[in-house]
Design an enzyme around this catalytic site. Sequence first.
Site, mmCIF file in Angstrom:
data_model
loop_
_atom_site.group_PDB
_atom_site.id
_atom_site.type_symbol
_atom_site.label_atom_id
_atom_site.label_comp_id
_atom_site.label_asym_id
_atom_site.label_seq_id
_atom_site.Cartn_x
_atom_site.Cartn_y
_atom_site.Cartn_z
ATOM 1 C CB THR A 178 80.719 34.069 -11.431
ATOM 2 O OG1 THR A 178 79.669 32.589 -11.731
ATOM 3 C CG2 THR A 178 79.845 35.187 -11.705
ATOM 4 N N GLY A 194 73.940 32.295 -17.304
ATOM 5 C CA GLY A 194 73.057 33.230 -17.762
ATOM 6 C C GLY A 194 71.688 32.592 -18.081
ATOM 7 C CD GLU A 196 68.765 31.506 -13.877
ATOM 8 O OE1 GLU A 196 69.813 31.894 -13.934
ATOM 9 O OE2 GLU A 196 68.154 30.581 -13.495
ATOM 10 C CG ASN A 273 68.351 26.720 -14.197
ATOM 11 O OD1 ASN A 273 69.464 26.994 -13.410
ATOM 12 N ND2 ASN A 273 67.824 27.755 -15.025
ATOM 13 C CG ASP A 318 66.985 27.947 -10.545
ATOM 14 O OD1 ASP A 318 67.678 27.776 -11.690
ATOM 15 O OD2 ASP A 318 67.247 28.824 -9.561
ATOM 16 C CE LYS A 345 70.457 26.402 -7.765
ATOM 17 N NZ LYS A 345 69.660 27.612 -8.469
ATOM 18 C CB CYS A 628 72.907 44.715 -6.124
ATOM 19 S SG CYS A 628 73.758 43.986 -7.681
ATOM 20 C CG MET A 668 75.312 52.327 -9.091
ATOM 21 S SD MET A 668 73.772 51.471 -8.848
ATOM 22 C CE MET A 668 72.452 52.417 -9.345
HETATM 23 CA CA CA Z 1 69.472 29.082 -12.370
#
Ligand code: CA
Length: 707
Positions: A178, A194, A196, A273, A318, A345, A628, A668
């Site tokens: 992204t 990625g 997670e 993370n 995270d 974070k 979403c 979708m």
């Molecule tokens: Ca993360």
Amino acid sequence: MMRRVDLMIVLMAIMTADLSRPEIVDDALIANIDNNAEWLTYGRNHNEQRFSPLDQINSENVKHLKLDWYLELPDASGLVATPLVADGVMYFVCSRNVARAVNATTGKLLWTYNPNHTPLPETRMRIAFLHGNRGMAMWGNKVFFATVDGRLIALDSRTGKHVWTKMTIAPSEALYITGAPKAFRGKVLIGNGGAEHGPSRGYVTAYDAETGKQAWRFYIVPGNPSHGFENAAMEMAAKTWTGEWWKFGGGGNVWHGMTYDPEFNVVYVGTGNGSPWNRKIRSPEGGDNLFLSSVLALDADTGAYRWHYQTTPGETWDFNSNMDIVLADLHIDGRDVKALLHAPKNGFFYVLDRRDGSLISAEPFVDVNWASHVDLETGRPVEMPGVRYIDGGPVEVTPGPPGGHNWSPMSFNPDHGLVYIPTVHETFSYSDEMIDVASWESPEWQTPVPKRGFGVDIKQVFPHGQASPGSLQAWDPVRQRQVWRIRLSVAWNPGTLTTGGDLVFQGTVDGNLRAYHAATGETLWRWNLGLGVSAPPITYAIDKTQYIALLVGWGSTPATSGGADNYKLGWRYGKHPRRLFAFSLQGSRAMPETFDPERPIPLDDPNFELDDELATLGGEVFGNCRMCHGGGAISGGGAPDLRASPMMLADAVLDAVVRKGTLIERGMPAFSNLSDLQMKALQHYIRKQARVALGLLEPTPVNVAVP
Ligand code: CA
């Protein structure tokens, strides 16, 4: 009739925007802080400050700022990208990774490049990120951007014609992109996300800007030692891991912050993370787990390790360090410092000496309860007892997985010495009591029903005891203290821009662009854009006119992660037009029409016989949807609110959309594997949530989705 001055500006623009001879973008141009007029990298130039010295628009006259031009983007949904401006042309990436160029003085579309092929990305998780592309890079006469399925694409900036495509990830890897690429010294750098979504081992790769040939790759965490290490840095890092971490990938994915420093010929990358989050699983005997949650300095030519600073050793919440990395020359304690500014974070604002990565200072910029402070001797956070949920938890941790600051970029104004940070104020509880830590397995990326694998259960804590879930903060990095703060009604707010006109600009989720005084935070100007903002603004000048521009398209994580708070904003999915706006003091355009905010009203079918057991099962099935469509089926506007969707009441339509994928082009995914029972259960769950919303039933606890 066009005013005379407008006509002159247009004529001058036509004369100077010579598209047949595009500007050659190189390091000298990108690093040149006196190149006021352009916006050449994600953060404007190599220092990534998002500061422009332009001062035609300033604190005195900003009240006269008006709409100059706009462009309709009818095929767009979520828009989060930072546009680039060079040589009179603006370049940007829209939803579904569609790239565009427009004349930056008129908004006239020059070219569109659609990288999508049929079928769309093969995994659902990638489809879910179709609307989250954050931007481009420029080098030579090319623009570069990456697609969610891992392609790095080079286009001729003049024509938009395809030059080369490089696949940067193995399709079998649990990775997607992204972020905006970073261009420097004839190379283009890209990472991926990625951590997670499966066994994930992060890396960054540099490609030759001319040919797309791979120049170097650096892995963020070590692989299986029995396969040998790629370099000495990986061998060093492996000593900080225990157990069989490689089975879980380890994580560390570089999905956002990447900054090039021409003074030291280094690229700094902010690392991710752990994969999974829970360190007990991936590294059971402990360890710092290098190079997770770090700022990592790599040689720009070879990718060789130079230094690292780890913000969260042994990360288990995270707390990634992917946030933007800003370079600034500061004067601290009587000496000049080549500083690196970073607000990851974990809630601490870091000032590092970028010659060697040594820590100069670190102070909390939001409420922090997981560490008492950062020890300046050791450079390590001093953790509070119990925060690692050693006994299973639950333990309440501030900040939580969204972080004190996420990917909405901060800006730094050297005139005022202040950083403007979009901050998040939230608390989450962590527990692995219900998780079989010893036999936990990473989620299978290619599985028909994708899961996110944290290795720990999380819940947002309400009320969080803080005055507002989000804020815009002016932070003094030298004195390490807050100077002013604007309280904001939702947690996730877009990135900032600051200028030589003593201004800070920020779009807001309530659909306004606001200008604040850089020194005081006083609101000096506000413009109703008719839709919530998820992208940061930029500024540039052409022919003596300064413009402020931004993409307006509520969506991606800012929209999907807010749940009930975002629902209240009324940015109903598919309702409000998506646009690119540009403002100037000479602007005279009327705002195009839009719609008032409108909260979707849940539908009830009184004849529907609700089965509570089915609804409970449906709640589990909905785990696939909530990223979403929102926790508890309360949509924040990033996708349709299913409680209000007539589709959910029509079996045949529901089957076509959910199992057959008839809306795949709109993002979708198809869930062809869902059984008839699961489909039925999903329907019962949505009907139940609708009745809860209508006050016909008692609510059930809501799990929230986090990025
Ligand atoms: Ca993360």
